[in-house]
Design a protein around this motif. Structure first.
Motif, PDB file in Angstrom:
ATOM      1  N   TYR A   9      18.235 -32.341  21.444  1.00 40.08           N
ATOM      2  CA  TYR A   9      17.658 -32.213  22.784  1.00 40.08           C
ATOM      3  C   TYR A   9      17.672 -30.754  23.236  1.00 40.08           C
ATOM      4  N   GLU A  13      14.519 -28.577  24.279  1.00 37.67           N
ATOM      5  CA  GLU A  13      14.478 -27.923  25.585  1.00 37.67           C
ATOM      6  C   GLU A  13      14.175 -26.430  25.432  1.00 37.67           C
ATOM      7  N   ARG A  16      10.434 -26.167  24.502  1.00 32.14           N
ATOM      8  CA  ARG A  16       9.579 -26.442  25.661  1.00 32.14           C
ATOM      9  C   ARG A  16       9.602 -25.278  26.645  1.00 32.14           C
ATOM     10  N   LYS A  20       6.612 -22.703  27.752  1.00 25.12           N
ATOM     11  CA  LYS A  20       6.232 -22.543  29.159  1.00 25.12           C
ATOM     12  C   LYS A  20       6.140 -21.064  29.532  1.00 25.12           C
ATOM     13  N   MET A 252       8.529 -35.562  20.217  1.00 25.55           N
ATOM     14  CA  MET A 252       8.922 -35.051  21.532  1.00 25.55           C
ATOM     15  C   MET A 252       7.888 -34.063  22.051  1.00 25.55           C
ATOM     16  N   CYS A 253       7.366 -33.219  21.179  1.00 25.78           N
ATOM     17  CA  CYS A 253       6.335 -32.259  21.589  1.00 25.78           C
ATOM     18  C   CYS A 253       5.064 -32.995  22.024  1.00 25.78           C
ATOM     19  N   GLU A 256       5.367 -34.518  25.386  1.00 28.01           N
ATOM     20  CA  GLU A 256       5.356 -33.497  26.434  1.00 28.01           C
ATOM     21  C   GLU A 256       3.964 -32.917  26.640  1.00 28.01           C
TER      22      GLU A 256
END
Length: 293
Positions: A9, A13, A16, A20, A252-253, A256
């Motif tokens: 995780y 994180e 991600r 961003k 997970m990507c 998202e």
């Protein structure tokens, strides 16, 4: 010790948040692009390698105009060992003709001239992202590259380009061939392929799943799995664990809404998150300050 799920995780994180930052900067937003103090302070590569500044320069200036050149792979060898756009721009794309009029030796003389002029002016020659060693030889770095990397690569062009022409050739097959070239190790051969695959060999069966470990990604995967960060990795074990992790992180990507992830970009992310964890755990810090581009 944190659980494997927690470490996965944290890895996601980091990925991600780093992406961003890229999106915020590209949209013209002003700093800070993140609340993460480590990401604010130090330079980290993008999650998607093709978004990095040097990779974009190489793509726009060398790959795109020469996408059909059978010697593009050789140009990528030169590009990644130098890895600095200012130097590459002065060198210009290595047009080496197979004739007496202009061949490797003439190109090598131009290479030496460009490097010498930049050195005399006190300008940078190489990007420090990849550590290029002369393997203990008492040689000036550019002379080592010409003699021990670039020339053997050029002399192997028939075999390399023949391999690329086989139907059904994989990136792993090409990697195996490239690493037979003296001076071209596994990691750098992988970097060459990661540039080349966006322009040639787009139909390779392992386009999405090819990845080559480097020192940073080995440490990063060790941390994810709760192993000592410097524990050795047999290649087959690294491949097996990467496959399991890749399936989870790619999902997970996708959830998202991030672009589809190839395994080489996961390898790159493991290298970068290793730097992040190093700072977080008080083990040291990356060489470069401020967020990368």
């Amino acid at each position: 010790m944190p659980s494997k799920d927690k470490m996965i995780y944290e890895l996601f994180e980091f990925m991600r948040e780093r992406h961003k930052i890229y999106l915020a900067k590209e949209s013209g937003k002003s700093k800070p692009w993140t609340k993460d103090k480590i990401l604010q302070t130090y330079r980290f590569c993008n999650i998607y390698r093709q978004n990095d500044t040097v990779t974009k320069w190489i793509a726009d200036n060398w790959c795109k105009p020469h996408a059909k050149d059978p010697h593009l792979w050789f140009a990528m060898v030169v590009a990644r060992f130098i890895n600095l756009p200012a130097t590459l721009e002065e060198l210009s794309y290595p047009r080496i003709l197979q004739s007496d009029r202009y061949g490797y030796e003439e190109w090598a003389q131009n290479f030496k001239s460009v490097i010498s002029i930049r050195q005399a002016a006190g300008e940078l020659i190489y990007n420090s992202a990849y550590i290029v060693s002369t393997n203990g030889r008492k040689m000036i770095k550019h002379e080592y590259l010409l003699a021990e990397v670039f020339k053997p690569a050029w002399l192997a062009r028939g075999r390399i380009e023949g391999t690329m022409g086989y139907k059904g050739i994989t990136l792993a097959n090409l990697h195996e061939e490239l690493t037979t070239i003296m001076g071209l190790g596994s990691f750098m051969a992988g970097q060459v392929i990661n540039d080349l695959k966006h322009w040639q060999m787009k139909k390779a069966p392992d386009w999405w799943t090819f990845a080559v470990p480097g020192p940073g990604s080995r440490r990063g995967l060790n941390r994810v799995l709760g192993r000592d960060k410097d524990a050795p990795w047999p290649v087959s074990d690294w491949d097996d664990e990467m496959e399991i992790l890749y399936e989870r992180i790619a999902q997970m990507c996708a959830a998202e809404g991030m672009p589809r992830l190839d395994k080489s970009n996961l390898q790159n992310s493991l290298c970068e998150v290793d730097k992040w964890w190093r700072v977080k755990l008080g083990e040291g810090r990356p060489r470069s300050l401020y967020p990368g581009v």
